[in-house]
Design an enzyme around this catalytic site. Sequence first.
Site, PDB file in Angstrom:
ATOM      1  N   SER A   1      28.751  24.271  33.048  1.00  0.00           N
ATOM      2  CA  SER A   1      29.610  22.926  32.470  1.00  0.00           C
ATOM      3  C   SER A   1      30.592  23.135  32.650  1.00  0.00           C
ATOM      4  O   SER A   1      30.778  21.524  32.555  1.00  0.00           O
ATOM      5  CB  SER A   1      28.628  23.334  31.076  1.00  0.00           C
ATOM      6  OG  SER A   1      29.267  24.182  29.590  1.00  0.00           O
TER       7      SER A   1
ATOM      8  N   ARG B   1      38.367  45.210  45.723  1.00  0.00           N
ATOM      9  CA  ARG B   1      38.636  43.856  44.015  1.00  0.00           C
ATOM     10  C   ARG B   1      39.313  43.694  45.700  1.00  0.00           C
ATOM     11  O   ARG B   1      39.377  41.596  45.132  1.00  0.00           O
ATOM     12  CB  ARG B   1      39.066  44.406  43.593  1.00  0.00           C
ATOM     13  CG  ARG B   1      38.708  43.165  42.150  1.00  0.00           C
ATOM     14  CD  ARG B   1      39.304  44.022  40.803  1.00  0.00           C
ATOM     15  NE  ARG B   1      38.438  44.940  39.980  1.00  0.00           N
ATOM     16  CZ  ARG B   1      38.045  44.062  39.414  1.00  0.00           C
ATOM     17  NH1 ARG B   1      37.738  42.877  39.211  1.00  0.00           N
ATOM     18  NH2 ARG B   1      36.626  44.956  38.473  1.00  0.00           N
TER      19      ARG B   1
ATOM     20  N   HIS C   1      39.380  29.166  27.998  1.00  0.00           N
ATOM     21  CA  HIS C   1      38.429  30.000  27.101  1.00  0.00           C
ATOM     22  C   HIS C   1      38.478  29.620  25.672  1.00  0.00           C
ATOM     23  O   HIS C   1      39.335  29.054  24.681  1.00  0.00           O
ATOM     24  CB  HIS C   1      40.313  31.530  26.420  1.00  0.00           C
ATOM     25  CG  HIS C   1      40.108  32.448  25.803  1.00  0.00           C
ATOM     26  ND1 HIS C   1      39.011  33.309  26.362  1.00  0.00           N
ATOM     27  CD2 HIS C   1      40.199  32.465  24.788  1.00  0.00           C
ATOM     28  CE1 HIS C   1      38.319  34.452  25.373  1.00  0.00           C
ATOM     29  NE2 HIS C   1      39.759  34.052  24.380  1.00  0.00           N
TER      30      HIS C   1
ATOM     31  N   ASP D   1      43.428  36.528  30.025  1.00  0.00           N
ATOM     32  CA  ASP D   1      43.150  35.351  27.831  1.00  0.00           C
ATOM     33  C   ASP D   1      44.844  35.252  28.132  1.00  0.00           C
ATOM     34  O   ASP D   1      45.250  34.864  26.794  1.00  0.00           O
ATOM     35  CB  ASP D   1      42.466  35.301  27.513  1.00  0.00           C
ATOM     36  CG  ASP D   1      41.233  35.466  27.673  1.00  0.00           C
ATOM     37  OD1 ASP D   1      40.740  35.041  28.346  1.00  0.00           O
ATOM     38  OD2 ASP D   1      40.020  36.583  27.093  1.00  0.00           O
TER      39      ASP D   1
HETATM   40  C1  GRF Z   1      33.499  28.427  28.249  1.00  0.00           C
HETATM   41  O1  GRF Z   1      32.714  28.468  27.443  1.00  0.00           O
HETATM   42  C2  GRF Z   1      34.325  29.250  29.129  1.00  0.00           C
HETATM   43  O2  GRF Z   1      35.204  28.930  28.014  1.00  0.00           O
HETATM   44  C3  GRF Z   1      34.353  30.773  29.261  1.00  0.00           C
HETATM   45  O3  GRF Z   1      32.945  30.700  29.485  1.00  0.00           O
HETATM   46  C4  GRF Z   1      32.470  29.704  29.510  1.00  0.00           C
HETATM   47  C5  GRF Z   1      31.812  28.759  30.304  1.00  0.00           C
HETATM   48  O4  GRF Z   1      30.667  27.964  30.466  1.00  0.00           O
HETATM   49  N1  GRF Z   1      34.935  31.168  29.614  1.00  0.00           N
HETATM   50  P1  GRF Z   1      30.229  27.116  31.113  1.00  0.00           P
HETATM   51  O5  GRF Z   1      30.303  27.795  32.463  1.00  0.00           O
HETATM   52  O6  GRF Z   1      31.514  26.262  31.618  1.00  0.00           O
HETATM   53  O7  GRF Z   1      28.884  26.479  30.786  1.00  0.00           O
END
Ligand code: GRF
Length: 229
Positions: free
Chosen positions: A16, A68, A112, A148
């Site tokens: 999203s 990785r 985040h 983060d």
């Molecule tokens: C969001 O809340 C972002 O802050 C976190 O993971 C979620 C991802 O949501 N890191 P989307 O895939 O962007 O809908």
Amino acid sequence: MTKKKRVAILISGRGSNMASLIEAARAPDYPAEIVLVASNRPEAAGLDRARAAGIPAVAIDHKAYATRMAFEAKLHTTLLDAGIDLICSAGFMRMLTGGFVDRWRNRQLNIHPSLLPSFPGLDTHARALSEGVKIHGCTVHFVRLEMDTGPIIAQAAVPVVAGETADSLAARVLEAEHVLYPHALRLVASGAVAVENDEIVTKAADLAAAQQRPPRPLVWPPVRIEARI
Ligand code: GRF
């Protein structure tokens, strides 16, 4: 306008935030263009969402790589081949090693769902509620090795309301994320903010230009911030 920055978005899920960046970047005066979406999970719903929006989207399945570093080498060359200037991680759930982070230092952003440095890691909304905070929110920052962390580009505050649940709070924070991330990318891509000596510096002239189209107030819902009791 100077040349638009070429941006890749890294996702692992629904995408999203990715969609909000793609939408914002459609504006002719937006200083970045989204040229690639990459997911480490082939089943990520965001891949189809990107393709439906006409953006090339690739899966680089981390499980197909022995290490990785081998996964990151493939990701790195994919980004180089696409001529990427900036990376936006948006729900990208794969830890990156120092090699990758260093190569993209000050060129990789992340969003985040908390007001960093509070609540790094997972389950931020439930943790914020159990700590009883009255102001929660979200942060866009440059990526550093420690999860983060990194210089903070922009934040949006989301007041905690009566009867709040982790889900209701998450929904309002997500709404704020969808405004904050395009705003933060605009600041970076336009040159209005940059990193010097590991600190964010703002360039006044560029900042004025970048803020010609101010986002909605970065408080959700838009209320005056006062002491929350
Ligand atoms: C969001 O809340 C972002 O802050 C976190 O993971 C979620 C991802 O949501 N890191 P989307 O895939 O962007 O809908």
